[in-house]
Every structure is written in structure tokens, then in C-alpha cells.
Motif scaffolding. Structure first.
Motif, short mmCIF file in Angstrom:
data_model
loop_
_atom_site.label_atom_id
_atom_site.label_comp_id
_atom_site.label_asym_id
_atom_site.label_seq_id
_atom_site.Cartn_x
_atom_site.Cartn_y
_atom_site.Cartn_z
N GLU A 255 0.82 -1.22 0.00
CA GLU A 255 0.00 0.00 0.00
C GLU A 255 0.85 1.27 0.00
O GLU A 255 0.53 2.23 -0.69
N SER A 256 1.93 1.26 0.78
CA SER A 256 2.71 2.50 0.87
C SER A 256 3.48 2.75 -0.43
O SER A 256 3.60 3.88 -0.89
N ALA A 257 3.96 1.65 -1.05
CA ALA A 257 4.62 1.79 -2.35
C ALA A 257 3.61 2.29 -3.39
O ALA A 257 3.93 3.15 -4.23
N PHE A 258 2.40 1.79 -3.32
CA PHE A 258 1.37 2.18 -4.29
C PHE A 258 1.05 3.66 -4.17
O PHE A 258 0.98 4.39 -5.18
N MET A 259 0.90 4.13 -2.91
CA MET A 259 0.65 5.56 -2.67
C MET A 259 1.79 6.41 -3.22
O MET A 259 1.58 7.46 -3.83
N ASP A 260 3.02 5.94 -2.96
CA ASP A 260 4.20 6.66 -3.44
C ASP A 260 4.19 6.78 -4.97
O ASP A 260 4.47 7.85 -5.52
N LEU A 261 3.80 5.70 -5.64
CA LEU A 261 3.77 5.73 -7.12
C LEU A 261 2.70 6.69 -7.64
O LEU A 261 2.90 7.36 -8.65
N LEU A 262 1.59 6.76 -6.91
CA LEU A 262 0.54 7.71 -7.32
C LEU A 262 1.00 9.14 -7.10
O LEU A 262 0.84 10.01 -7.96
N GLU A 263 1.60 9.37 -5.92
CA GLU A 263 2.04 10.74 -5.59
C GLU A 263 3.17 11.22 -6.49
O GLU A 263 3.22 12.39 -6.84
N SER A 264 4.05 10.31 -6.86
CA SER A 264 5.15 10.73 -7.75
C SER A 264 4.73 10.65 -9.23
O SER A 264 5.56 10.78 -10.12
N ARG A 265 3.45 10.45 -9.44
CA ARG A 265 2.85 10.44 -10.79
C ARG A 265 3.51 9.43 -11.73
O ARG A 265 3.61 9.66 -12.94
N CYS A 266 3.94 8.32 -11.16
CA CYS A 266 4.40 7.20 -11.99
C CYS A 266 3.19 6.40 -12.46
O CYS A 266 3.25 5.71 -13.47
N LEU A 267 2.10 6.51 -11.70
CA LEU A 267 0.84 5.86 -12.07
C LEU A 267 -0.22 6.93 -12.30
O LEU A 267 -0.19 7.99 -11.68
N LEU A 268 -1.14 6.60 -13.18
CA LEU A 268 -2.29 7.47 -13.43
C LEU A 268 -3.54 6.79 -12.89
O LEU A 268 -3.70 5.59 -13.06
N ALA A 269 -4.40 7.55 -12.21
CA ALA A 269 -5.67 7.01 -11.72
C ALA A 269 -6.80 7.48 -12.63
O ALA A 269 -6.81 8.64 -13.04
N TYR A 270 -7.71 6.59 -12.94
CA TYR A 270 -8.89 6.95 -13.73
C TYR A 270 -10.09 7.14 -12.81
O TYR A 270 -10.58 6.16 -12.26
N PRO A 271 -10.57 8.35 -12.66
CA PRO A 271 -11.78 8.52 -11.83
C PRO A 271 -13.01 7.92 -12.54
O PRO A 271 -13.01 7.81 -13.77
N VAL A 272 -14.01 7.55 -11.77
CA VAL A 272 -15.26 7.10 -12.39
C VAL A 272 -15.90 8.29 -13.10
O VAL A 272 -15.67 9.44 -12.73
N PHE A 273 -16.67 7.99 -14.15
CA PHE A 273 -17.41 9.03 -14.86
C PHE A 273 -18.88 8.93 -14.47
O PHE A 273 -19.48 7.86 -14.59
N VAL A 274 -19.42 10.07 -14.04
CA VAL A 274 -20.80 10.11 -13.58
C VAL A 274 -21.57 11.13 -14.42
O VAL A 274 -21.03 12.20 -14.73
N GLU A 275 -22.80 10.81 -14.77
CA GLU A 275 -23.62 11.77 -15.54
C GLU A 275 -23.77 13.02 -14.69
O GLU A 275 -24.09 12.96 -13.49
N ALA A 276 -23.54 14.19 -15.30
CA ALA A 276 -23.43 15.44 -14.55
C ALA A 276 -24.68 15.78 -13.74
O ALA A 276 -24.58 16.38 -12.66
N SER A 277 -25.86 15.41 -14.25
CA SER A 277 -27.09 15.72 -13.52
C SER A 277 -27.64 14.49 -12.79
O SER A 277 -28.78 14.49 -12.34
#
Ligand code: MN
Ligand code: MN
Length: 299
Positions: A255-277
Motif C-alpha cells: 500500500e505505501s509503495a502504491f501511494m508513493d507511485l501515485l504521488e510521484s505520478r508514476c501511475l495514473l488514476a482513472y476517476p469514475v465518470f458520472v452523468e453530470a445531472s
């Protein structure tokens, strides 16, 4: 114009066969009250059993969630009663990807909207051919959807597919747009009209959770453990999307390595897409190869 060689096309066809089998199986498996993680895992296991690899985590997007939901670790969520459920499956064989989706409808009120998305997909498949402008395709899809009293999602598009690349090159908007790009022989596309109700805003926004990730760059993560994890990710998934569930399954989740990779932007996260209304969204998707006379549906 280089056209795909025979071997590549055969791999696309194999990925397509697996993807369509898994899609049809999951379509009959999904039930109200079922745990979402069970659907994701069953789909991904079936892909592997049939000799393919998941090209991205199985997406199970419910109601106003249009795309990009997959079960996080320890997901307790279930399929709600009266919901509509998009199941989106990606398979690759040696990097050649097939991408396909259906909407399962547990609410008679949305039957017609769901059907409209399927009809829009069929219309697009009948229309697409070498030489056609993406703008002509988009207008046609929009017209079909609107003529049935619904609305296309304006900012989710179909897309060209490349080896180990889900979104490669050209986009296929489901609305009329200004573009002079044409479809060419030998290209592979995922076609996916997203449909919502007339009262809806008709676009998606990013939700506040992300459960799908991909490799972005190798640039110096801080910890040694992070470097190791990043190497595993790059080697196993290349730049294709993956889920934390997969890292856990392979016994490499730190988990801590994973967080580090996200924070150092080695990984990209895809947010969910929700209909705006917050309105419900339906989707159907096929992957097609553009042959000289028209499309060959791979899925
Ligand atoms: Mn898809
Ligand atoms: Mn797609």
C-alpha cells in the motif's frame, strides 16, 4: 495505407471471440443483489481461462455511473434493485485488444433508453466504412438517439485501438462535431454510444473515486519498494489499465509503495465518470475492423 497483417488480424479476432463470449456469459450472470466484485472477478477469470488477458479491469457501472467503476479491494457493493448495469469487457491477445459492453436492465422504465443505445450502435456499424468522416458518423448516431426521445453523452466517445493501446489516435464522438478526420481501411475501432434521458445534462463529470490505474512514467519513485512494484506493473500490464485487486492476486500489493507511485505520478488514476445531472446512462459497445468494404465486427 498500411493494412493490418494477417497475424495481427487473427489475434484481434481471437480477442474478439473471447470478449464476446465473456460478455454474453456475464450478461446472464448479473442479478440484482449480486456482489459487484463477484462479477468483476468472474469475468476476468473467464478471460484468462479462455487464453486471453484482461485489457482492463472489468467495468461494472451502475445507473448514473457511466464508466470506469471496477471493484476496489474489499468491495461490499451489490447490484441495486431496479438498476441498469453497464458491463464493459476488455480482452487482449498479445496486445491486440477487443473492447465490448452491454447494459443489463432491471428497470422497465429504462428499457427503451437501453434499447436506443443498442440501436445507435447498430446504426454506427451500418454507417462506418473507409473514407467516411467521423463527423458524419457522430451526426448519424446523434440523430438516431434524439429521434427516439433520448440524448447522447457528448463527452464520451468511441475510439481507435492500437496494439497495447486502448485509446489510440482518432475518437468517435456520438454527436455532431467539427472534424475532417476520416475512417481508414485497416483501422480498428471501438464504437460505443452512451445514451441518457432528455432531461439529463448529457455529459459526464469525474466522480470522487478511482479504482482503475495505469503505468504513466518510470521517473524516480522515492522508495525502493516502489521501484520494484512499478517494474512489476510495467512488465505485466505495460500501459494497459489494471486494478489493485490484480496486484493483491499476484501477491505484490504494497500500500505505501502504491501511494508513493501515485504521488510521484508514476501511475495514473482513472476517476469514475458520472452523468453530470445524476441521470441514468446506457451503453453498448463493439470493436470493429475496418475492411475495404465496411466493418467486420470482432466482438
Ligand atoms: Mn469498453
Ligand atoms: Mn471503449
Amino acid at each position: 495505407m498500411p493494412v493490418l497483417n494477417r497475424e495481427a488480424l487473427e489475434k484481434y479476432e481471437e480477442a474478439g471471440r473471447i470478449a464476446s463470449k465473456v460478455r454474453e456469459r456475464m450478461r446472464s450472470v448479473v442479478k440484482e443483489g449480486m456482489r459487484i466484485v463477484k462479477i468483476c472477478e468472474e469475468a476476468e477469470e473467464a478471460i484468462r481461462r479462455m487464453g486471453g488477458k484482461p485489457a482492463f479491469p472489468c467495468n461494472v457501472s451502475v445507473n448514473e455511473v457511466a464508466a470506469h467503476y471496477t471493484s476496489p479491494l474489499g468491495d461490499e457493493r451489490t447490484i441495486p434493485e431496479g438498476s441498469i448495469v453497464k458491463i464493459d469487457i476488455g480482452v487482449h491477445v498479445d496486445g491486440y485488444i477487443a473492447d465490448t459492453a452491454v447494459t443489463v436492465c432491471f428497470n422497465p422504465e429504462y428499457e427503451e433508453m437501453v434499447q436506443t443505445s443498442q440501436i445507435a450502435l447498430e446504426t454506427a456499424i451500418r454507417t462506418i466504412r473507409p473514407g467516411i468522416f467521423t463527423s458524419e458518423l457522430g451526426s448519424k448516431v446523434q440523430r438516431v438517439i434524439e429521434s427516439r426521445g433520448f440524448k447522447p453523452i457528448s463527452n464520451l466517445t468511441g475510439h481507435q485501438i492500437g496494439r497495447y493501446m486502448i485509446h489510440a489516435g482518432k475518437s468517435l464522438p456520438n454527436v455532431s462535431h467539427v472534424s475532417f478526420r476520416r475512417i481508414r481501411e485497416g483501422e480498428v475501432y471501438a464504437i460505443e454510444p452512451f445514451v441518457t434521458t432528455l432531461e439529463a445534462e448529457g455529459k459526464v463529470i469525474e466522480g470522487n473515486e478511482s479504482h482503475i490505474f495505469r503505468f504513466l512514467k518510470r521517473k524516480n519513485p522515492k522508495q525502493r519498494e516502489s521501484k520494484k512494484l512499478l517494474r512489476f506493473i510495467e512488465k505485466n500490464f505495460r500501459t494497459l489499465p489494471f486494478a489493485k485487486r490484480w496486484l493483491k492476486k499476484y501477491g505484490v500489493l504494497d500500500e505505501s509503495a502504491f501511494m508513493d507511485l501515485l504521488e510521484s505520478r508514476c501511475l495514473l488514476a482513472y476517476p469514475v465518470f458520472v452523468e453530470a445531472s445524476g441521470k441514468y446512462v446506457a451503453q453498448f459497445e463493439h470493436t470493429v475492423y475496418i475492411d475495404k468494404d465496411g466493418p467486420i465486427v470482432l466482438t
